[in-house]
Design an enzyme around this catalytic site. Structure first.
Site: not given
Ligand code: MN
Length: 715
Positions: A48, A76-77, A139, A260
């Site tokens: 990630h 954070e993790d 993120d 369109d």
């Protein structure tokens, strides 16, 4: 998964001076920190941050930003600390990581009621350094790309809604067009899958039907420009499903033409060539009127620049064309990121940096502290708009200066029409209060529509103004007509004649009026006097007496009415009319009021919710639309009546008096109406400035322990 050397190569490709060492260290640090953690997809967690860094390399961002992306979830993790990051990667990176972490923490609080407050903090946090927002957006983009792996539907839905409400407008505001469109599309797939599938199916059909028409048009455009020796590259880009859907939603139309679904783009060398290309396109193909927009001479608020036009193209198909320089193109694609790209890390001086960002950074530099910063900027970047939330957390976007009434009308015109009060972040506020970014607004509604003419002075949005004006006009007109009709009948009675439409009709030419309705309105409004009307109906006789005198009551539209010696500041009455405030409801400045005409006795003023008014519902002609004259009302003192239930215990009276005094009210009279072993019932008259002041007094009293209930006395 991107490999370590690949990432470094990508950065090196646009920034040969990039610090390879720090990129490699960050890669390894993050890989180790996340260890065996996995994502919902089953991938190693480390994939990630790596993907996020990858997204940011496509925006050509500086080394610190890429490093931040790699590290953005470590604090954070994982067990890693901010100190560690500062030691390894320096203070600037640590600051960026801290900013991103803070944003992520806000995100975790899913409780809708905290939504608004979060947004405020959110914008504050990201405005410390716009790169924090860029990392956060990358993120979010990667999380949205992998959203389908999350099993909990409620959670998926929440993330998608949040993306649509907050991240999409933010990425648009900073000009990240590509990211905005992808986020929008991914959120759309979650929020309204059916709609997306049907647009997709239709698109597929059109693609098959039109075959390689896009390529043919591209070639025709290129050839035409080359024929005139203009160096240009031409692209055809299929529009995103969501933008097609939005167009269908807004314009309420089906999409069926090439224009369109595909937008063509001509990219040229410089500004002069933009206009040359435009001239050539308009020369070769008929332009569609009303579609040309010059965002080069007048850029959009996010500094987007381009020429837009529509023409009947080479195949007699309507096509949309954007014309811009390479530089404008890059800015349109990358937005603010274009200025944070490595090559322009020192771009502050080249004058090309986004105006709002420059201002924001200036203020940031000069502000003494975060409060002052917020105070000054009120979020400079959203200079022209405020973002507010409904109690359900829906985002409502309004122009700056908008009030709760604007908000109510923006949500739905029924809500606007029945709006009688508003709570901002849980507290009652006056309707004229200006909304701030992040406010949660709850509209207090009545069962009947009751927009007030006085709102117009503070409304900002066209929709709200128009609705209020329409409502007030038709209501006033009806009132005046009814009043005028009653006056007309009265004049006939005074003259001893039976009321006859025919007679009124005959009087019209003499009064230079066209219709009876017009006549009644003029009579009711006071533009036509009762005497003139009488003379016109009965030219042979002279009208005298009570009616003509009484009618002067409703003539004239403003002025200060007198009651005894004290001026009561009320608009809507002619000077000299005797006015008194009804005892039943004791109206105060700020209350919504009506006047009841008592012929020969002047006007009695009631609050609009006074129960006594029921007995006048059969005689609408006696009702007058009144409002308080605010300027005049200041500093004057009025009496409000409260009905209280207080515990019968030692000292309760004292507490009561203390509390009223504390809120600067003055007890004028006090009467016990009922008394039991446990409770007293009181009527208390309090001197206050206006209705708001009385509300304050009530609020303070409610906080007193011995007070069991407090209300304004009615009827
Ligand atoms: Mn993340």
């Amino acid at each position: 998964m991107i490999r370590q050397y690949e990432l470094v190569e990508r950065v090196k490709a646009y920034d040969p001076t990039a610090d390879e060492g720090i990129l490699n260290r960050a890669y390894v640090f993050s890989l180790k920190a996340h260890g065996a953690q996995t994502r919902a997809s089953g991938d190693p967690y480390f994939s990630h941050p790596l993907e996020v860094a990858g997204i940011l390399t496509t925006l050509k961002l500086d080394c610190d930003t890429i490093v931040t992306a790699l590290l953005h979830d470590t604090v954070e993790d994982t067990l890693a600390s901010l100190d560690e990051i500062e030691n390894h990667f320096g203070a600037p990176v640590a600051r960026l990581v801290d900013g991103v972490t803070k944003l992520s923490q806000l995100e975790l609080q899913s409780d809708q009621t905290r939504h608004a407050e979060n947004f405020r903090k959110f914008v504050l946090a990201m405005s410390q350094d716009i790169r924090v927002l860029l990392v956060k957006l990358a993120d979010r983009l990667h999380n949205m790309r992998t959203l389908s792996f999350i099993e909990n539907q409620t959670k998926r839905r929440r993330i998608a809604n949040e993306t649509m409400d907050i991240y999409v407008p933010l990425s648009e505001r900073i000009g990240l067009q590509t990211i905005k469109e992808e986020l929008e599309d991914l959120a759309f797939a979650e929020i309204n899958e059916d709609a997306r599938n049907s647009v997709n199916a239709r698109l597929e059909f059109l693609r098959q039907e039109s075959g390689d028409i896009v390529t043919r048009i591209l070639n025709a455009l290129s050839d035409m420009l080359a024929g005139h020796r203009l160096r240009a590259s031409v692209e055809g880009r299929e529009k995103r499903l969501y933008s097609i859907w939005r167009k269908m939603e807004i314009k309420n139309i089906a999409f069926e033409q090439l224009s369109d679904i595909v937008a063509f783009r001509i990219i040229v060398e410089d500004v002069a060539d933009c206009y040359r290309a435009l001239g050539l396109v308009h020369g070769a193909y008929p332009m569609v009127p009303g579609k040309f927009k010059d965002y080069i001479s007048t850029p959009k608020p996010n500094d987007y620049r381009s020429l837009h036009t529509s023409v009947m193209g080479p195949e007699r198909q309507r096509i949309e064309i954007q014309i811009r320089t390479r530089e404008m193109h890059e800015e349109a694609e990358l937005g603010v990121a274009a200025h944070w790209a490595f090559k322009q890390a020192d771009a502050g001086s080249d004058g090309k940096q986004y105006r709002w960002l420059r201002e924001l950074l200036d203020i940031l530099d000069n502000a003494a502290g975060p409060e002052e910063f917020l105070e000054h900027t009120k979020l400079e970047m959203f200079r022209d708009q405020v973002f507010c939330f409904t109690p359900h957390g829906d985002l409502i976007n309004l122009p700056r200066g908008a009030t709760p009434v604007d908000f109510a009308y923006a949500v739905h015109s029924d809500i606007g029409d029945t709006c009688v009060g508003a709570k901002i972040n849980g507290g009652m506020v006056p309707l004229r209060t200006r909304l701030s970014n992040g406010d949660q607004v709850e509209i207090v509604r009545s069962t009947v529509p009751s927009p007030s003419a006085t709102w117009e002075s503070f409304l900002v949005t066209g929709k709200a103004r128009a609705s209020v004006r329409r409502f007030v006009r038709s209501k006033q007109r009806k009132e005046y007509e009814a009043l005028g009709r009653a006056i007309a009948e009265k004049i006939f009675r005074e003259a001893g004649e039976p009321f006859a439409e025919a007679v009124v009709e005959q009087a019209l030419p003499r009064l230079k009026l066209k219709t009876e309705v017009e006549l009644y309105a003029a009579l009711g409004q006071g533009n036509l006097s009762g005497k003139d009307f009488g003379d016109a109906c009965f030219p042979a006789r002279r009208l005298t007496g009570v009616a003509s005198r009484a009618l002067s009551l409703v003539r004239g539209r403003s002025g200060i009415a007198k009651a005894g010696d004290a001026a009561i500041p009320i608009r809507g009455l002619e000077s000299g009319v005797a006015v008194h405030l009804a005892d039943c409801c004791s109206p105060l400045p700020g209350d919504r009021i009506v006047g009841i005409v008592a012929i020969g006795m002047g006007v009695t003023v009631h609050t609009i919710d006074c129960e006594t008014l029921v007995s006048f519902s059969d005689t609408p002609e006696r009702w007058l639309d009144l409002s308080w004259d605010r300027e005049e009302a200041d500093n004057s003192v009025h009496v409000g009546r409260l009905s209280l239930v207080v515990a019968n215990e030692t000292g309760s009276l004292g507490e009561l008096a203390m509390s009223i005094a504390k809120s600067k009210g003055n007890i004028n009279n006090l009467k016990i109406t009922n008394r039991s072993a446990e409770f007293f019932d009181f009527l208390v008259d309090v001197e206050v400035q206006d209705a708001r002041h009385l509300t304050d007094v009530i609020a303070t009293l409610r906080a007193v322990p011995c007070v069991s209930s407090v209300e304004r006395a009615r009827g």
